[in-house]
Design a protein around this motif. Sequence first.
Motif, PDB file in Angstrom:
ATOM      1  N   VAL A 102     -59.614  45.387 -72.202  1.00 56.06           N
ATOM      2  CA  VAL A 102     -60.270  44.131 -72.579  1.00 56.06           C
ATOM      3  C   VAL A 102     -59.979  43.923 -74.054  1.00 56.06           C
ATOM      4  O   VAL A 102     -60.438  44.703 -74.896  1.00 56.06           O
ATOM      5  CB  VAL A 102     -61.784  44.177 -72.315  1.00 56.06           C
ATOM      6  CG1 VAL A 102     -62.432  42.860 -72.722  1.00 56.06           C
ATOM      7  CG2 VAL A 102     -62.068  44.489 -70.849  1.00 56.06           C
ATOM      8  N   ASP A 103     -59.201  42.900 -74.360  1.00 55.21           N
ATOM      9  CA  ASP A 103     -58.656  42.742 -75.705  1.00 55.21           C
ATOM     10  C   ASP A 103     -59.313  41.588 -76.437  1.00 55.21           C
ATOM     11  O   ASP A 103     -59.406  40.474 -75.920  1.00 55.21           O
ATOM     12  CB  ASP A 103     -57.148  42.507 -75.619  1.00 55.21           C
ATOM     13  CG  ASP A 103     -56.532  42.381 -76.997  1.00 55.21           C
ATOM     14  OD1 ASP A 103     -56.853  43.211 -77.868  1.00 55.21           O
ATOM     15  OD2 ASP A 103     -55.735  41.449 -77.208  1.00 55.21           O
ATOM     16  N   ASN A 104     -59.717  41.865 -77.675  1.00 54.48           N
ATOM     17  CA  ASN A 104     -60.389  40.874 -78.503  1.00 54.48           C
ATOM     18  C   ASN A 104     -59.443  40.201 -79.492  1.00 54.48           C
ATOM     19  O   ASN A 104     -59.852  39.311 -80.227  1.00 54.48           O
ATOM     20  CB  ASN A 104     -61.542  41.540 -79.275  1.00 54.48           C
ATOM     21  CG  ASN A 104     -62.437  40.539 -79.960  1.00 54.48           C
ATOM     22  OD1 ASN A 104     -62.828  39.538 -79.383  1.00 54.48           O
ATOM     23  ND2 ASN A 104     -62.768  40.798 -81.224  1.00 54.48           N
ATOM     24  N   SER A 105     -58.186  40.604 -79.514  1.00 53.45           N
ATOM     25  CA  SER A 105     -57.238  39.986 -80.442  1.00 53.45           C
ATOM     26  C   SER A 105     -56.691  38.694 -79.849  1.00 53.45           C
ATOM     27  O   SER A 105     -56.993  38.331 -78.714  1.00 53.45           O
ATOM     28  CB  SER A 105     -56.080  40.954 -80.740  1.00 53.45           C
ATOM     29  OG  SER A 105     -55.140  40.941 -79.674  1.00 53.45           O
ATOM     30  N   GLY A 106     -55.836  38.035 -80.611  1.00 52.74           N
ATOM     31  CA  GLY A 106     -55.225  36.816 -80.109  1.00 52.74           C
ATOM     32  C   GLY A 106     -53.916  37.043 -79.383  1.00 52.74           C
ATOM     33  O   GLY A 106     -53.286  36.086 -78.935  1.00 52.74           O
ATOM     34  N   PRO A 115     -55.628  36.973 -67.761  1.00 56.97           N
ATOM     35  CA  PRO A 115     -56.778  36.069 -67.654  1.00 56.97           C
ATOM     36  C   PRO A 115     -57.561  36.011 -68.967  1.00 56.97           C
ATOM     37  O   PRO A 115     -57.720  37.022 -69.657  1.00 56.97           O
ATOM     38  CB  PRO A 115     -57.622  36.691 -66.539  1.00 56.97           C
ATOM     39  CG  PRO A 115     -57.247  38.142 -66.552  1.00 56.97           C
ATOM     40  CD  PRO A 115     -55.802  38.189 -66.949  1.00 56.97           C
ATOM     41  N   LEU A 116     -58.028  34.818 -69.303  1.00 61.84           N
ATOM     42  CA  LEU A 116     -58.886  34.596 -70.473  1.00 61.84           C
ATOM     43  C   LEU A 116     -60.286  34.359 -69.927  1.00 61.84           C
ATOM     44  O   LEU A 116     -60.552  33.308 -69.325  1.00 61.84           O
ATOM     45  CB  LEU A 116     -58.388  33.397 -71.279  1.00 61.84           C
ATOM     46  CG  LEU A 116     -59.113  33.086 -72.584  1.00 61.84           C
ATOM     47  CD1 LEU A 116     -58.989  34.239 -73.568  1.00 61.84           C
ATOM     48  CD2 LEU A 116     -58.557  31.803 -73.197  1.00 61.84           C
ATOM     49  N   VAL A 117     -61.172  35.324 -70.127  1.00 60.84           N
ATOM     50  CA  VAL A 117     -62.403  35.372 -69.334  1.00 60.84           C
ATOM     51  C   VAL A 117     -63.639  35.262 -70.211  1.00 60.84           C
ATOM     52  O   VAL A 117     -63.763  35.936 -71.249  1.00 60.84           O
ATOM     53  CB  VAL A 117     -62.466  36.681 -68.515  1.00 60.84           C
ATOM     54  CG1 VAL A 117     -63.770  36.753 -67.714  1.00 60.84           C
ATOM     55  CG2 VAL A 117     -61.263  36.775 -67.577  1.00 60.84           C
ATOM     56  N   ALA A 135     -58.231  39.211 -71.553  1.00 62.01           N
ATOM     57  CA  ALA A 135     -58.447  38.712 -72.908  1.00 62.01           C
ATOM     58  C   ALA A 135     -59.771  37.973 -72.985  1.00 62.01           C
ATOM     59  O   ALA A 135     -60.280  37.468 -71.976  1.00 62.01           O
ATOM     60  CB  ALA A 135     -57.315  37.775 -73.323  1.00 62.01           C
ATOM     61  N   ASN A 136     -60.345  37.948 -74.175  1.00 60.04           N
ATOM     62  CA  ASN A 136     -61.497  37.088 -74.403  1.00 60.04           C
ATOM     63  C   ASN A 136     -61.180  36.118 -75.539  1.00 60.04           C
ATOM     64  O   ASN A 136     -60.322  36.396 -76.369  1.00 60.04           O
ATOM     65  CB  ASN A 136     -62.769  37.889 -74.712  1.00 60.04           C
ATOM     66  CG  ASN A 136     -62.674  38.674 -76.002  1.00 60.04           C
ATOM     67  OD1 ASN A 136     -62.244  39.819 -76.000  1.00 60.04           O
ATOM     68  ND2 ASN A 136     -63.054  38.073 -77.108  1.00 60.04           N
ATOM     69  N   PRO A 137     -61.828  34.956 -75.571  1.00 58.45           N
ATOM     70  CA  PRO A 137     -61.453  33.923 -76.541  1.00 58.45           C
ATOM     71  C   PRO A 137     -61.923  34.251 -77.948  1.00 58.45           C
ATOM     72  O   PRO A 137     -62.685  35.193 -78.179  1.00 58.45           O
ATOM     73  CB  PRO A 137     -62.151  32.671 -76.000  1.00 58.45           C
ATOM     74  CG  PRO A 137     -63.336  33.198 -75.275  1.00 58.45           C
ATOM     75  CD  PRO A 137     -62.885  34.490 -74.649  1.00 58.45           C
ATOM     76  N   SER A 138     -61.471  33.449 -78.883  1.00 64.68           N
ATOM     77  CA  SER A 138     -61.918  33.583 -80.264  1.00 64.68           C
ATOM     78  C   SER A 138     -63.402  33.265 -80.366  1.00 64.68           C
ATOM     79  O   SER A 138     -63.989  32.609 -79.502  1.00 64.68           O
ATOM     80  CB  SER A 138     -61.127  32.633 -81.165  1.00 64.68           C
ATOM     81  OG  SER A 138     -61.401  31.287 -80.812  1.00 64.68           O
ATOM     82  N   CYS A 139     -64.006  33.731 -81.448  1.00 66.85           N
ATOM     83  CA  CYS A 139     -65.455  33.575 -81.601  1.00 66.85           C
ATOM     84  C   CYS A 139     -65.858  32.103 -81.691  1.00 66.85           C
ATOM     85  O   CYS A 139     -66.948  31.730 -81.249  1.00 66.85           O
ATOM     86  CB  CYS A 139     -65.943  34.339 -82.825  1.00 66.85           C
ATOM     87  SG  CYS A 139     -64.955  34.082 -84.314  1.00 66.85           S
ATOM     88  N   THR A 140     -64.986  31.241 -82.213  1.00 68.27           N
ATOM     89  CA  THR A 140     -65.331  29.827 -82.312  1.00 68.27           C
ATOM     90  C   THR A 140     -65.397  29.187 -80.929  1.00 68.27           C
ATOM     91  O   THR A 140     -66.355  28.484 -80.599  1.00 68.27           O
ATOM     92  CB  THR A 140     -64.308  29.091 -83.182  1.00 68.27           C
ATOM     93  OG1 THR A 140     -64.148  29.785 -84.411  1.00 68.27           O
ATOM     94  CG2 THR A 140     -64.762  27.676 -83.462  1.00 68.27           C
ATOM     95  N   THR A 141     -64.380  29.432 -80.111  1.00 68.60           N
ATOM     96  CA  THR A 141     -64.412  28.924 -78.737  1.00 68.60           C
ATOM     97  C   THR A 141     -65.611  29.478 -77.988  1.00 68.60           C
ATOM     98  O   THR A 141     -66.308  28.743 -77.266  1.00 68.60           O
ATOM     99  CB  THR A 141     -63.113  29.311 -78.010  1.00 68.60           C
ATOM    100  OG1 THR A 141     -61.995  28.810 -78.735  1.00 68.60           O
ATOM    101  CG2 THR A 141     -63.101  28.764 -76.594  1.00 68.60           C
TER     102      THR A 141
END
Length: 275
Positions: A102-106, A115-117, A135-141
């Motif tokens: 599970v990756d927090n980078s871009g 998948p962007l979950v 992947a997970n999105p940026s903190c702003t999204t």
Amino acid sequence: MAGPGQTGRSGRPTLAVVGATGAVGTVMLQILSQRADIWGEIRLVASPRSAGRKLAVRGEETEVLALTEEVFDGVDVALFDVPDEIAERWAPLAVAKGAVVVDNSGTFRMAPDVPLVVPEVNPHAVRMRPRGIVANPSCTTLSMIVALGALHAEFGLRELVASSYQAVSGAGRAGVATLREQLALVAGTELGTSPGDVRRAVGDRTGPFPEPVALNVVPWAGSAREDGWSSQELKVRDETRKILCLPGLPVAVTCVRVPVITTHSLTVHARFEGE
């Protein structure tokens, strides 16, 4: 606590936190301590220079391990909170060792086979991960997408205009350190009352920002991209489209850096079907 290759808490998955000493990693350890009954062994992983440090997780002092291929032996899930170039190199190696990353980078957010979950919005997407990476999105999204996703499911989103007011922590420890340094410089002075006086006082000590952030707002976040957009603005646009499965959604975003340590704020103007 058990080391690599040893059995963790019986019947529970083994977790590796890669980037455990960073800004996001520190918060992750706090969350893991609040949910102490989920994981078996938790391995804290960071760069070799941080190896040997002791960090508290679940009330236990745990030694930080150096990032190597062997550290992923027996790991079920690996959380990556590291710069893009580190994730790009090491996430596939963790997958090759059998871990779900599970990756927090871009790095992988916009890859079509990753998948962007966001669990509250599209949890089903996590099951389709051909590369073994989520992947997970940026903190702003992430700050707006849960509410926006619920509204979209009910009414059908057709247009989005958003402005974000982003804390310096979005630029990591360097961003926080830069603001604190600049605040110390301007405290007790008359700086901020004349055009350009803070800029002259700060000089080139702007850290990861193009302009001083103390006593200022900077209408720019990230790096320059096509058509005059910043990288942060395109992240919000592209991630929103991917999470909601709306590739043609009209989106306009403005990102502004503000002089606070944590917590982003947004204004969101959304239009829905039938309006």
